[in-house]
Enzyme design. Structure first.
Site, short mmCIF file in Angstrom:
data_model
loop_
_atom_site.label_atom_id
_atom_site.label_comp_id
_atom_site.label_asym_id
_atom_site.label_seq_id
_atom_site.Cartn_x
_atom_site.Cartn_y
_atom_site.Cartn_z
N CYS A 175 -4.94 12.38 12.35
CA CYS A 175 -5.62 11.32 11.98
C CYS A 175 -5.99 10.27 13.43
CB CYS A 175 -5.19 10.28 10.95
SG CYS A 175 -3.97 9.39 11.37
N ARG B 248 -9.15 0.13 3.92
CA ARG B 248 -8.35 1.29 3.75
C ARG B 248 -6.89 0.58 3.24
NH1 ARG B 248 -6.61 5.83 7.44
NH2 ARG B 248 -5.06 5.81 5.53
N ARG C 190 -4.40 11.10 4.09
CA ARG C 190 -3.19 11.83 4.49
C ARG C 190 -2.10 11.81 3.69
NH1 ARG C 190 1.06 11.98 6.99
NH2 ARG C 190 1.48 14.05 8.17
N LYS D 39 0.75 -1.25 0.16
CA LYS D 39 -0.10 -0.05 -0.14
C LYS D 39 0.89 1.15 -0.04
CE LYS D 39 -1.65 1.43 4.11
NZ LYS D 39 -1.52 2.96 4.56
N ASN D 40 1.91 1.27 0.99
CA ASN D 40 2.55 2.67 1.13
C ASN D 40 3.62 3.01 0.03
OD1 ASN D 40 0.92 3.07 3.47
ND2 ASN D 40 2.63 2.50 4.70
N ARG E 111 0.21 14.21 13.42
CA ARG E 111 0.90 13.86 11.88
C ARG E 111 1.16 15.46 11.25
NH1 ARG E 111 -1.45 8.53 9.52
NH2 ARG E 111 0.78 8.60 8.60
N PRO E 112 1.85 16.17 11.63
CA PRO E 112 2.53 17.51 11.16
C PRO E 112 3.29 16.97 9.89
CG PRO E 112 3.72 17.20 13.01
CD PRO E 112 2.80 15.96 13.01
N VAL E 113 3.38 18.23 9.13
CA VAL E 113 3.89 18.01 7.87
C VAL E 113 5.13 19.18 7.58
CG1 VAL E 113 2.17 17.01 6.58
CG2 VAL E 113 2.10 19.46 6.46
N LEU F 98 8.25 19.04 8.40
CA LEU F 98 9.50 18.67 7.69
C LEU F 98 9.28 18.64 5.94
CD1 LEU F 98 10.36 15.48 9.95
CD2 LEU F 98 11.20 17.89 9.95
N ASP G 258 3.84 -0.23 12.09
CA ASP G 258 2.43 -0.68 11.47
C ASP G 258 2.39 -2.07 12.12
OD1 ASP G 258 2.34 1.62 10.39
OD2 ASP G 258 3.12 1.11 8.42
N VAL H 261 6.91 6.11 17.56
CA VAL H 261 6.63 6.73 16.47
C VAL H 261 5.55 7.79 16.20
CG1 VAL H 261 6.46 6.49 13.72
CG2 VAL H 261 7.96 4.90 15.12
N1 EPU Z 1 6.31 13.89 11.59
C1 EPU Z 1 6.75 15.13 11.96
N2 EPU Z 1 6.78 16.08 11.02
C2 EPU Z 1 6.59 15.68 9.72
C3 EPU Z 1 6.44 14.39 9.49
C4 EPU Z 1 6.46 13.65 10.23
O1 EPU Z 1 6.59 15.55 13.30
O2 EPU Z 1 6.77 16.77 8.99
C5 EPU Z 1 6.23 12.78 12.56
C6 EPU Z 1 4.98 12.18 12.64
O3 EPU Z 1 3.95 12.86 13.09
C7 EPU Z 1 5.20 10.80 13.25
C8 EPU Z 1 6.65 10.39 12.77
O4 EPU Z 1 6.96 11.69 12.36
O5 EPU Z 1 5.13 10.93 14.61
C9 EPU Z 1 6.71 9.48 11.59
O6 EPU Z 1 5.83 10.07 10.48
P1 EPU Z 1 6.44 9.57 8.97
O7 EPU Z 1 6.42 10.88 8.17
O8 EPU Z 1 7.58 8.73 8.89
O9 EPU Z 1 5.21 8.89 8.60
P2 EPU Z 1 4.20 8.92 7.32
O10 EPU Z 1 5.02 9.43 6.16
O11 EPU Z 1 3.05 10.10 7.54
C10 EPU Z 1 4.40 6.53 6.62
C11 EPU Z 1 3.19 5.53 6.42
C12 EPU Z 1 2.56 4.96 7.71
C13 EPU Z 1 3.62 4.47 8.88
C14 EPU Z 1 4.69 5.60 8.88
C15 EPU Z 1 5.80 5.16 9.72
C16 EPU Z 1 2.43 6.09 4.35
C17 EPU Z 1 1.24 6.27 3.50
N3 EPU Z 1 2.25 6.03 5.50
O12 EPU Z 1 3.49 7.65 7.25
O13 EPU Z 1 1.71 3.91 7.47
O14 EPU Z 1 3.21 4.20 9.83
O15 EPU Z 1 5.14 5.87 7.60
O16 EPU Z 1 6.50 3.76 9.19
O17 EPU Z 1 3.58 5.68 3.82
C18 EPU Z 1 -0.15 2.60 7.89
O18 EPU Z 1 0.27 1.99 6.65
O19 EPU Z 1 -0.91 1.88 8.64
C19 EPU Z 1 0.49 3.74 8.27
C20 EPU Z 1 0.04 4.67 9.14
#
Ligand code: EPU
Length: 479
Positions: A162, A445, A138, A68-69, A167-169, A171, A353, A375
């Site tokens: 969520c 999902r 997201r 999926k990811n 889950r801020p962005v 970065l 996950d 995480v």
């Molecule tokens: N974070 C920040 N700021 C940012 C980005 C992330 O603080 O700008 C924090 C997040 O809030 C979180 C941590 O960093 O606490 C990890 O977030 P990351 O960005 O690595 O996760 P993601 O890219 O949003 C992907 C997967 C998730 C998986 C995580 C960690 C996708 C679509 N989603 O999320 O998958 O848990 O990496 O491996 O690739 C799932 O499939 O169930 C799922 C949630």
């Protein structure tokens, strides 16, 4: 003739809302449009439930779907190229459908036939993503890097939090600014504009190895002018898959899968035919299902290396996993499960996950275990539901302290997020009596036909309309 594969007759008869998710046309192509969910029932409105009659052992081989990811990131990555791309091994999931709708809103023409997805990105007419779509998925925010690099401007709503965290962005946003984008955030929308002709290669250090930020910035940098170095990059297999996809389109990327990724921008990328890697989290979920039911099952195709952390913990619990062929894994039943401690970490650490599914297994493993979630800040909501099934778990901050119990007992439970729903399915497979799981929109999902695959292995599991139905299976305990 148009053939349809229906993954179970009971659910389609009892629940018409479910029909559109599980009708899997093999010959008839599907096209996406941004409004296509509006015309159909929203999965959240689906009140169907999963009924599981536990304590049946499983047997046989199960096919693991595409990741999926990876698929979500790679679908976003197709926006970098202005020719047709073909993706194969694309899982059939609501999240994939939603990403298809987002791309379609930008002007991408998509056509899906089974596990093959064709995307024609030659004519993007829009750089704005609609909030209704981004708020439902997201990961759709991750299109920002590709849209910006391709069109010079992107307006993507902030996705918000969520079920598992805020889950801020920031970065993603800071990285795009480092690449020379002017970014304004107003009224909940991130508006990024390239200063000059192209983004400019730069050195980026990520404060945290965020998967999404690494992917967003890697995509943006593929079309930037000059060299970009991403330090403290995420090393997840899905990042490598996205990099391999970009390489196949003609990008210049070195180091994906390590903490330092170096990207030399190219002016243009070309068409590609690319197969998505197998889903390591789906694979791990089946390994745990085998372990908790004391069953011997084989999963394929898989990339065993992607599952090292999970296999290592299964071994600590007393469950052996062997690899008979390079792309398969077999779980060997053990009757003596032992507690162990688990802490989630970015890859190659233990994946967040898989945390909920392993917690389900630890509830019936002898002795005490501690599961620490590092995480996401809110990913222990399945604890209350597992306790409803007779587990003994206490939460202290981000630690769950589990005291192994002799058995779980089936109960009505609520799935609170995607992986929590998988954990409840796993617990239900081992519990005495009937478990009824609500909130299946989470499961749909991210798991491609989970109950169909489990049924094929011998599990007594069915989807019903949510009304009270009589048991159709006679429970025969495995031990
Ligand atoms: N974070 C920040 N700021 C940012 C980005 C992330 O603080 O700008 C924090 C997040 O809030 C979180 C941590 O960093 O606490 C990890 O977030 P990351 O960005 O690595 O996760 P993601 O890219 O949003 C992907 C997967 C998730 C998986 C995580 C960690 C996708 C679509 N989603 O999320 O998958 O848990 O990496 O491996 O690739 C799932 O499939 O169930 C799922 C949630």
């Amino acid at each position: 003739m148009v053939k349809y594969r229906i993954s179970g007759t009971i659910e389609t008869k009892l629940n018409p809302n479910f029909y559109y998710l599980r009708l899997r046309p093999e010959d008839k192509p599907i096209t996406y449009s941004p409004s296509s969910t509006n015309a159909k029932p929203q999965p959240e409105e689906d009140n169907s439930v999963l009924e599981i009659y536990g304590k049946h052992s499983l047997k046989g081989q199960v096919k693991i779907s595409g990741a999926k990811n990876s698929a979500l990131a790679i679908m976003a990555g197709t926006l970098l190229c202005s020719e047709e791309c073909r993706l194969t091994n694309v899982p059939q999931l609501v999240d994939i459908q939603r990403m298809g709708q987002i791309l379609s809103a930008f002007g991408v023409k998509l056509q899906r036939q089974g596990e093959v997805l064709d995307l024609d990105t030659s004519n993007l007419h829009e750089s704005n993503a609609p909030y209704e779509l981004v708020s439902q998925l997201r990961a759709s925010f991750f299109v920002i890097g590709a849209v910006l690099a391709r069109l010079g401007t992107a307006r993507i709503p902030l996705p918000g939090g969520c079920a598992i965290g805020a889950r801020p962005v920031e970065l993603h946003v800071r990285g795009l600014q480092t690449l020379g984008a002017h970014v304004e955030i107003e009224h909940g929308v991130v508006h990024a504009v390239v200063k000059g002709d192209r983004l400019k290669g730069a050195k980026i250090y990520l404060d945290y190895p965020s998967v999404g930020a690494t992917e967003t910035l890697m995509m943006a940098a593929t079309l930037a002018d000059g060299e970009t170095i991403i330090d403290n990059a995420a090393q997840e297999p899905e990042v490598i898959d996205l990099a391999n996809f970009c390489l196949a389109m003609g990008a210049n990327i070195v180091g994906a899968g390590t903490k330092r990724i170096v990207i030399n921008g190219v002016p243009k990328l070309h068409a590609v035919d690319y197969a998505i890697i197998p889903d390591r989290i789906e694979a791990g979920t089946f390994l745990v299902a085998g372990a908790i039911t004391r069953s011997e099952i084989t999963i394929a195709p898989v990339i065993p290396e992607h599952l090292i952390a999970a296999i290592n913990k299964l071994q600590a619990i007393g469950v052996k996993v062997v690899s008979d062929t390079p792309d398969s894994l077999r779980v060997i039943p053990s009757y003596n499960l032992l507690g162990t401690d688990i802490e989630t970490q970015p890859y190659p650490g233990f994946p967040t996950d898989m945390q909920a599914q392993f917690m389900a297994l630890l509830t019936v493993s002898e002795g005490d275990s501690v599961v620490t979630e590092t995480v996401f800040e809110n990913r222990l909501r399945h604890v209350a539901e597992l306790n409803r099934m007779g587990a003994d778990i206490r939460v202290r901050g981000n630690n769950a302290i589990i005291r192994g119990v002799a058995h779980l007992s089936g109960a009505p439970v609520l799935a609170t997020d995607l992986r929590a729903s998988a954990a409840l399915v796993i617990a239900g497979l081992a519990a005495e009596g009937k478990t009824i799981i609500q909130g299946l929109h989470h499961l749909d999902r991210g798991y491609d036909n989970l109950e169909g695959k489990l049924r094929q292995l011998g599990a007594k599991i069915q989807r019903t309309s949510g009304e009270v139905v009589q048991p159709v299976f006679t429970p025969t305990p495995y031990s």
